[in-house]
Design a protein around this motif. Sequence first.
Motif, PDB file in Angstrom:
ATOM      1  N   HIS A 124      -7.914  -0.323   2.472  1.00 26.96           N
ATOM      2  CA  HIS A 124      -7.770  -0.283   3.576  1.00 26.96           C
ATOM      3  C   HIS A 124      -8.228  -2.155   4.795  1.00 26.96           C
ATOM      4  O   HIS A 124      -8.181  -1.277   5.634  1.00 26.96           O
ATOM      5  CB  HIS A 124      -7.197   0.764   3.920  1.00 26.96           C
TER       6      HIS A 124
ATOM      7  N   CYS B 276       0.981  -1.087   0.262  1.00 26.77           N
ATOM      8  CA  CYS B 276      -0.092   0.304   0.281  1.00 26.77           C
ATOM      9  C   CYS B 276       0.896   1.340  -0.090  1.00 26.77           C
ATOM     10  O   CYS B 276       1.805   1.626   0.899  1.00 26.77           O
ATOM     11  CB  CYS B 276      -0.405   0.200   1.203  1.00 26.77           C
TER      12      CYS B 276
ATOM     13  N   HIS C 195      -1.442  -4.691   1.850  1.00 24.42           N
ATOM     14  CA  HIS C 195      -2.966  -5.418   2.465  1.00 24.42           C
ATOM     15  C   HIS C 195      -3.040  -6.730   1.250  1.00 24.42           C
ATOM     16  O   HIS C 195      -3.302  -7.234   0.496  1.00 24.42           O
ATOM     17  CB  HIS C 195      -3.642  -4.061   1.474  1.00 24.42           C
TER      18      HIS C 195
ATOM     19  N   CYS D 287      -0.055   4.053   3.158  1.00 23.95           N
ATOM     20  CA  CYS D 287       0.185   3.162   4.784  1.00 23.95           C
ATOM     21  C   CYS D 287       1.503   2.723   4.864  1.00 23.95           C
ATOM     22  O   CYS D 287       1.517   2.766   6.184  1.00 23.95           O
ATOM     23  CB  CYS D 287      -1.068   2.841   5.683  1.00 23.95           C
TER      24      CYS D 287
END
Length: 126
Positions: free
Chosen positions: A95, A65, A72, A68
């Motif tokens: 997310h 990702c 994921h 962040c």
Amino acid sequence: MNLDDGPVDPFLGDPDDPAALFDDDEPPAPLSDDERADVLADLAELEAFRAALESHGVHGIVVDCGDCGDQHYFGWDLMAGNLRSLLGEGRTHVHEPAFSPDPDAFVSWDYARGWTDAVAALAKRR
Ligand SMILES: [Zn+2]
């Protein structure tokens, strides 16, 4: 800024909620024809990955990702749902983690592509 994940809004139900300034329900900008074509191609590729990999115990795709920095895990259905949401059928849940993902059961998009390419190449040699 992602208002979808994070803790419960402390201003929930408060008419003075400062977050009300952001129109969270505004739909994402429509895709251009090129972007739409890309997403449709991804969806078709995803179907091919699933057809090739699911019977080998692969549950879905793992994505690094950019937002962040975490990985994921997307089950096949969740991944397809995310792509469809880009086409305007609902919202993305980038997310949203798969339920108790088994990291060994997920492969990257590139890995899945390499696998399906190899399978296709083998099929041609027969
Ligand atoms: Zn993320």
